[in-house]
Design a protein around this motif. Structure first.
Motif, PDB file in Angstrom:
ATOM      1  N   LEU A  54       5.309 -29.676  10.246  1.00 60.48           N
ATOM      2  CA  LEU A  54       4.449 -28.537  10.613  1.00 60.48           C
ATOM      3  C   LEU A  54       3.683 -28.840  11.654  1.00 60.48           C
ATOM      4  O   LEU A  54       3.499 -27.763  12.384  1.00 60.48           O
ATOM      5  N   ARG A  92       5.918 -27.035  14.493  1.00 54.63           N
ATOM      6  CA  ARG A  92       5.406 -25.556  14.208  1.00 54.63           C
ATOM      7  C   ARG A  92       3.978 -25.487  14.654  1.00 54.63           C
ATOM      8  O   ARG A  92       3.291 -24.170  14.535  1.00 54.63           O
ATOM      9  N   TYR A 105       1.247 -26.560  13.769  1.00 51.07           N
ATOM     10  CA  TYR A 105      -0.098 -26.327  12.781  1.00 51.07           C
ATOM     11  C   TYR A 105      -1.047 -27.482  12.898  1.00 51.07           C
ATOM     12  O   TYR A 105      -0.742 -28.636  13.166  1.00 51.07           O
TER      13      TYR A 105
END
Length: 101
Positions: free
Chosen positions: A50, A54, A56
């Motif tokens: 994540l 990604r 995040y």
């Protein structure tokens, strides 16, 4: 160190150490060392995915979070929060050898 399987996530670098025959890994979300179990192996890979792949924010992820659901106390392996601090996703991890049915 215990032998753990390769997961279907990009490879990660874990800070690890031995303590009384147990392998501990550094959890960047909790800012502490935790015992490396098969479930923890999956958690660390998912959180790293994540954050690193990604984009995040790690500050919006909580591990081992207690909450109340319909008035009942519950524990979530990971909670992913939105920008306002509301839960966006509740994550439950299983060891790689556990079949999900």
């Amino acid at each position: 160190m215990i032998s753990l399987p390769k997961l279907n996530f990009p490879r990660i670098n874990l800070r690890a150490m031995e303590d009384n025959g147990r392998t501990l890994v550094f959890d960047r979300v909790r800012s502490s060392y935790v015992v490396l179990t098969p479930e923890e192996w999956v958690r660390q890979h998912f959180v790293a995915f994540l954050v690193s792949h990604r984009g995040y924010p790690a500050g919006r992820i909580g591990n081992e979070i207690s909450l109340s659901l319909n008035g009942m106390p519950r524990r979530c392996d990971t909670v992913v929060y939105d920008a306002q601090g509301n839960p966006l996703a509740l994550v439950e991890y299983k060891a790689p050898h556990v079949t999900i049915t």
